[in-house]
Design an enzyme around this catalytic site. Structure first.
Site, mmCIF file in Angstrom:
data_model
loop_
_atom_site.group_PDB
_atom_site.id
_atom_site.type_symbol
_atom_site.label_atom_id
_atom_site.label_comp_id
_atom_site.label_asym_id
_atom_site.label_seq_id
_atom_site.Cartn_x
_atom_site.Cartn_y
_atom_site.Cartn_z
ATOM 1 C CE LYS A 75 9.003 6.415 -2.313
ATOM 2 N NZ LYS A 75 9.035 6.648 -3.776
ATOM 3 C CB SER B 168 2.619 6.394 1.838
ATOM 4 O OG SER B 168 2.766 7.750 2.224
#
Length: 350
Positions: free
Chosen positions: A71, A322
């Site tokens: 992110k 992720s």
């Protein structure tokens, strides 16, 4: 170092909504923009997992990224591109945790004030980490959607710049840099499996991958407890969910993005869902065999491969891990879910 060996990468635009678009040149520019700060995360192979699945798996380890997830790429790209006159009011965001940390880190790096709204059930470790990176944290609502709505109301009062976790082209461009790294690290990839919440990660990556080589298959993975993108992609069920649930809190989003979905629809080959049991099995395998404790969202793509939701025989499969901001207190819960999942389903065993 400049990104090289992209002769096959076309520069045609990736169509979006209402005449707006994401271009591959924006992703390449984001890559150059992020180079001084973000880690070039490894693309790891595992002999054990290759043998288990009968294929070659390549794990893009964004759990080893700064702040513990991918992110930071989108958040930093957005924040560093903010015009000088809007910086004085700071930034505001909503997040289940990883975007919060990315925004907090990026804002502090740029000398900006950050305020983050997070769902009330956000793991404590993510809340504390966000505060440690310098942001003010406000807990609000059951899910991302409620936290998002509260943040939007605050933004309208304060005039801070809203940093959306996925529905923003500059954010998508930052996330798309993962695909640039992957194709440079392994030129033989023919399938890339990506976890999906609101769709920013897969939209950015798919735009790049399909313009680099249209033959690369791009597969999205959602939690069964939050299948908004899956439902819309398949033309079934509700694309605006009333409730979401599951252990993959990073992808528990009630509604797909307005900007992300047109890109998903155009460039993604398929979207599948995985259960909490599937995800827990992947978490435990990663912990036992690779000594990596990844979060639920970070294990979702691997879960889709292990559970057979993604066909892999004889392929070179890229798997995006992720994030790694897992809650240590939940290991016993994950173990119970994994054990239950192995009893219910046929799972590849060691």
């Amino acid at each position: 170092m400049k990104f090289q060996n992209l002769k096959r990468l076309k520069t045609r635009e990736c169509d979006g909504n209402n005449g707006d678009f994401l271009q591959t040149k924006d992703i390449v520019a984001a890559f150059e923009n992020l180079l001084p700060v973000v880690h070039r995360t490894p693309l790891n192979e595992s002999a054990t997992f290759n043998e288990m699945t009968g294929t070659r798996l390549y794990f893009k380890m964004e759990n080893l990224q700064r702040t513990g997830s991918f992110k930071i790429r989108g958040a930093l790209n957005k924040i560093t591109n903010l015009a000088g006159d809007v910086r004085k009011n700071g930034v505001i965001a909503a997040s289940a945790g990883n975007h919060a940390q990315g925004v907090a880190f990026s804002a502090t790096k740029q000398g900006l004030k950050a305020k983050i709204y997070m769902p009330e059930k956000t793991p404590l470790a993510k809340v504390l980490a966000t505060k440690a990176y310098g942001a003010e944290v406000v807990l609000a609502g059951e899910s991302f959607q409620e936290a998002y709505e509260a943040a939007v109301l605050d933004q309208q009062i304060t005039g801070a710049t809203f940093i959306h976790p996925f529905d923003d082209y500059e954010v998508m461009a930052g996330q798309g840099t993962i695909a640039l790294e992957m194709i440079q690290q392994c030129a033989d990839l023919d399938t890339v499996v990506i976890p999906v919440g609101g769709g920013g990660l897969i939209a950015g990556m798919a735009c790049l991958l399909k313009n680099y080589d249209p033959k690369i298959r791009v597969i999205g993975v959602q939690s069964e407890g939050a299948p908004a993108v899956y439902n819309r992609f398949k033309g079934m069920g509700n694309s605006r969910l009333e409730h979401v649930s599951g252990i993959a809190d990073g992808i528990l989003v009630k509604e797909t993005g307005q900007l992300t979905f047109p890109l998903i629809s155009k460039y993604v080959d398929d979207v599948v869902t995985v259960s909490d049991e599937d995800i827990a099995i992947a978490i435990i395998y990663m912990l036992e065999r690779e000594k990596m404790f990844v979060e639920g969202a970070g294990a979702a793509a691997f879960a889709a491969v292990l559970s057979g939701k993604v066909g892999v025989s004889g392929k070179h499969i890229g798997i995006v891990v992720s994030g790694g901001n897992a809650d240590l207190d939940k290991i016993s819960h994950f173990k119970r879910l994994a054990a239950a999942g192995k009893k219910k389903h046929k799972v590849v065993s060691l």
